[in-house]
Design a protein around this motif. Structure first.
Motif, PDB file in Angstrom:
ATOM      1  N   CYS A  47       0.864  -1.183   0.000  1.00  0.00           N
ATOM      2  CA  CYS A  47       0.000   0.000   0.000  1.00  0.00           C
ATOM      3  C   CYS A  47       0.898   1.228   0.000  1.00  0.00           C
ATOM      4  O   CYS A  47       1.783   1.361   0.853  1.00  0.00           O
ATOM      5  N   TRP A  60      -5.456   3.326   6.342  1.00  0.00           N
ATOM      6  CA  TRP A  60      -5.098   2.247   5.410  1.00  0.00           C
ATOM      7  C   TRP A  60      -5.241   0.887   6.062  1.00  0.00           C
ATOM      8  O   TRP A  60      -5.557  -0.099   5.383  1.00  0.00           O
ATOM      9  N   VAL A  94       2.685  -1.012   4.310  1.00  0.00           N
ATOM     10  CA  VAL A  94       2.309   0.358   3.972  1.00  0.00           C
ATOM     11  C   VAL A  94       3.577   1.200   3.822  1.00  0.00           C
ATOM     12  O   VAL A  94       4.367   1.327   4.753  1.00  0.00           O
TER      13      VAL A  94
END
Length: 714
Positions: free
Chosen positions: A233, A535, A549
């Protein structure tokens, strides 16, 4: 982080003095190169290599076109597949005249892989968009994705990665015009920012989005080259290159895992058709022709979308709790038996009592497998119970007998009664039309007000007559997956992910349950009522809770003055989010003008921008677009709509603020910021929409306003 350091190598004039600029006058690459030039002139030698490389690429294409596959396949199906593969190969070998075949060079101190070998000689590699080899198979250009190319993006003075020299090339209209050297092994050489790299980043944009293979930064390269097994991500503010990183990651994965992804497939998901059109040429320019592109609405297009939801209804329909409501509604179709199943075969009757059939049904329910798979298994389970009785009576039935019993009319009738087929669209239609049915399955999940928001005021008569909304289509897709498994791909890229609802995340996640995902977005640019709050939450809905992430905070596209101005909104729209630090300082790139005549001022600002090189975006609140379109037409100014490709003659695009996300223009004229904010249902969403509009400019932004600016910008 700033562009990699470089020291500039330039040609001297005959008088021995250095020219002021790095770009050198260039003859076309095809022009003959004199022998003394190749000996004494480094730039001429590089041009000669470019000419030879282009000739080698043409030869590779001609070899592919000359292949005769008529007698090498066993049947017409294989022939068709091979012919298509060959056509794709020929297309991938196209030499794009205005696209540099190579953009860099690496001179290794030692042979790669043999750094420790005494006396090992270094090698030289030209880095480009695709591999090119000569008639003997020796490489003339190395694919940027190859391991040997990695130091071009990551080597530094602190970690030279066995590189003696890194050379960058400058081009004008496809012609090699300049070069720039970094002697990474020379500790005495001063570090300087790369002018060619900066120039490439700032190069005006006309037409669709282009690749960034020549300007990938070290932190971007780490994401691009991360493995296929895990999901990533990327949180990135405006101008950090997150979209380009996602697309180049697809290209890299196809290079590193081509056979696997050829079987499983890849998909890029964008927010709208205009955005997909803007990015659609990036992967083909890198030689990748098989990657499909779609919006979330395309993925769930089981019904025609003709309606819209109010905010309250859309919010509830997008809530992840709807998945449990749908699951309960689907499973409610299963009923328990009250009578035995009696199968007649010949002169014998075989009886499976109701309690045993009930045990079979309850076992299938307990396994929680998909409704359709369980329905397919039920007749086989009943048939197996019959075969057990046959064996107990002394018979010796085989699998063919079990299949015949499973097709017996009595068994088929029992399955139809106990586990009837479910049509996903009809199921959702009933949930949204029948208050009692909805209440039964939403009990303890949705409150009364939420259930009321879901119900149609005037229920349609059928699936075809219903005015389905985009959120309804996502619900139908969820129900479809509860009935039968959705096909999973090898890798999915999801861009502008911050705007998806939890149910939309689930729809995307179903497309990569057995594969990986690259999620791209910016929490500060979420402009839907259900925009992603974190997220971690979003990745959980996607089914990729273990994704890494990564955050990109170095800005390369938006000038420092512009991003700093837009970042005044961050405390109100995304508290705690790291502000983008732009590496590009561009004095005069921001102008904020308070005016009396808004339309006239916008026309004047557009005319001012059109006197410069590059693309221009006139961004305005959706409600202001018709008035501006009329003003442009009255002034005789031609313009495009988002998604239409700019040309040297038509460089102005009129952009509704709702469609600006993900797009970039060299110069932006922003009309009436207050109207952009007021066009959204709440202030936070409006300020986020304004943040998006303020950050679309690569070289300059003019803000024109008659009404007072939002307090955060004052």
């Amino acid at each position: 982080m700033p562009p990699p350091p470089a020291s500039l190598t330039e040609r001297r004039r005959p008088d021995g003095n250095r020219p002021a600029a790095t770009a050198h006058p260039a003859e076309p690459p095809e022009a003959p190169v004199q022998a003394h030039d190749q000996t004494d002139d480094p730039l001429a030698r590089e041009r000669a290599h470019l000419t030879a490389s282009r000739a080698a690429l043409r030869a590779m294409r001609e070899d592919a076109e000359a292949l005769d596959i008529r007698d090498v396949t066993a049947n017409w199906v294989n022939a068709a597949v091979l012919e298509r593969q060959l056509d794709d190969r020929i297309k991938s070998l196209a030499d794009l005249a205005h696209t540099p075949l190579f953009f860099g060079r690496l001179d290794y101190l030692h042979a790669p892989g043999a750094q420790q070998a005494e006396g090992a000689e270094g090698e030289r590699f030209y880095i480009g968009r695709r591999h090119v080899h000569d008639a003997d198979g020796d490489p003339m250009v190395i694919d940027w994705r190859a391991p040997v190319s990695q130091p071009f993006y990551r080597a530094s003075k602190k970690d030279p990665m066995d590189i003696a020299l890194r050379r960058r090339f400058g081009y004008t209209a496809g012609d090699l015009t300049a070069y720039e050297d970094e002697h990474l092994s020379d500790a005495t050489e001063d570090e300087r920012a790369s002018e060619l790299l900066q120039r490439e980043i700032e190069r005006p944009r006309v037409g669709p989005m282009r690749d960034i293979v020549a300007t990938i930064q070290p932190e971007q390269d780490e994401i691009v080259r991360s493995g296929l097994g895990g999901s990533v991500c990327v949180q990135g503010g405006p101008g950090t290159g997150k979209t380009a990183v996602g697309l180049h990651r697809v290209a890299y994965l196809l290079y590193a895992h081509r056979e696997r992804l050829a079987r499983t497939g890849t998909l890029v998901i964008g927010p709208n058709a205009s955005f997909l059109h803007y990015i659609e040429q990036v992967l083909p320019a890198l030689g990748e022709l098989e990657v499909k592109q779609a919006t979330v609405d395309d993925l769930v297009a089981h019904v025609e979308v003709r309606g819209t939801d109010d905010t309250a209804a859309a919010f509830v329909k997008g809530d992840a709790r709807m998945a449990e409501v749908l699951r309960k509604a689907v499973r409610s179709h299963v009923t328990l038996p009250t009578e035995p199943v009696v199968v007649v075969r010949g002169s014998r009757r075989w009886r499976v009592p109701a309690y045993e059939v009930e045990e079979i049904v309850r076992e299938l329910l307990a396994r929680d497998i998909r409704y359709g798979a369980a329905r397919d298994a039920l007749p086989q389970r009943i048939a197996h119970a019959v075969l057990v009785r046959m064996e107990q009576s002394g018979e010796a039935p085989d699998d063919r007998v079990q299949d015949a019993v499973a097709r017996n009319p009595a068994v088929k009738a029992a399955v139809k009664a106990l586990w009837p087929p479910v049509d996903p669209a009809k199921l959702v239609l009933r949930l949204l039309s029948d208050a009692e049915f909805l209440a039964e399955h939403a009990e303890g999940i949705l409150d009364a007000d939420e259930q009321k928001a879901l119900l149609w005021t005037k229920p349609p008569r059928s699936v075809k007559s219903a005015k389905w909304s985009a959120a309804d289509a996502v619900l139908i897709d969820e129900a479809q997956d509860l009935v039968s498994r959705t096909h999973s791909l090898g890798h999915v890229v999801l861009d502008e992910a911050q705007d998806l609802s939890p149910m939309q995340y689930r729809a995307v996640g179903r497309r990569c349950t057995t594969g990986s995902a690259t999620v791209l977005g910016d929490l500060a640019q979420g402009t839907t009522p259900w925009a992603t709050r974190s997220w971690a939450e979003a990745l959980g809905h996607l089914g990729k809770g273990d994704a890494v992430v990564e955050e990109l905070t170095a800005g390369f596209r938006v000038p420092r003055e512009v991003i700093a101005y837009a970042s005044r909104l961050l405390p109100a729209i995304a508290p705690g989010l790291t502000e983008v630090a732009s590496v590009r300082e561009s004095p005069g790139s921001l102008a904020v003008r308070e005016v009396a005549d808004l339309d006239a001022a916008c026309l004047e600002a557009c005319a001012e921008s059109l006197r410069r090189e590059g693309s221009i975006g006139l961004i305005a609140a959706d409600a202001r677009v018709p008035a501006l379109a009329q003003a442009l037409a009255a002034a005789g100014v031609t313009y495009l709509s988002p998604g239409e490709e700019t040309t040297p003659d038509t460089r102005l695009t009129l952009v509704p603020a709702s469609l600006a996300k993900g797009l970039e223009y060299d110069y932006v004229v922003l009309d009436e910021p207050a109207a952009v904010v007021d066009g959204e249902p709440d202030e936070r969403t409006g300020l986020r929409r304004l943040y998006v509009a303020l950050t679309r400019a690569v070289s300059g932004l003019i803000v024109v306003h008659a009404a007072p600016l939002p307090d955060q910008l004052a």
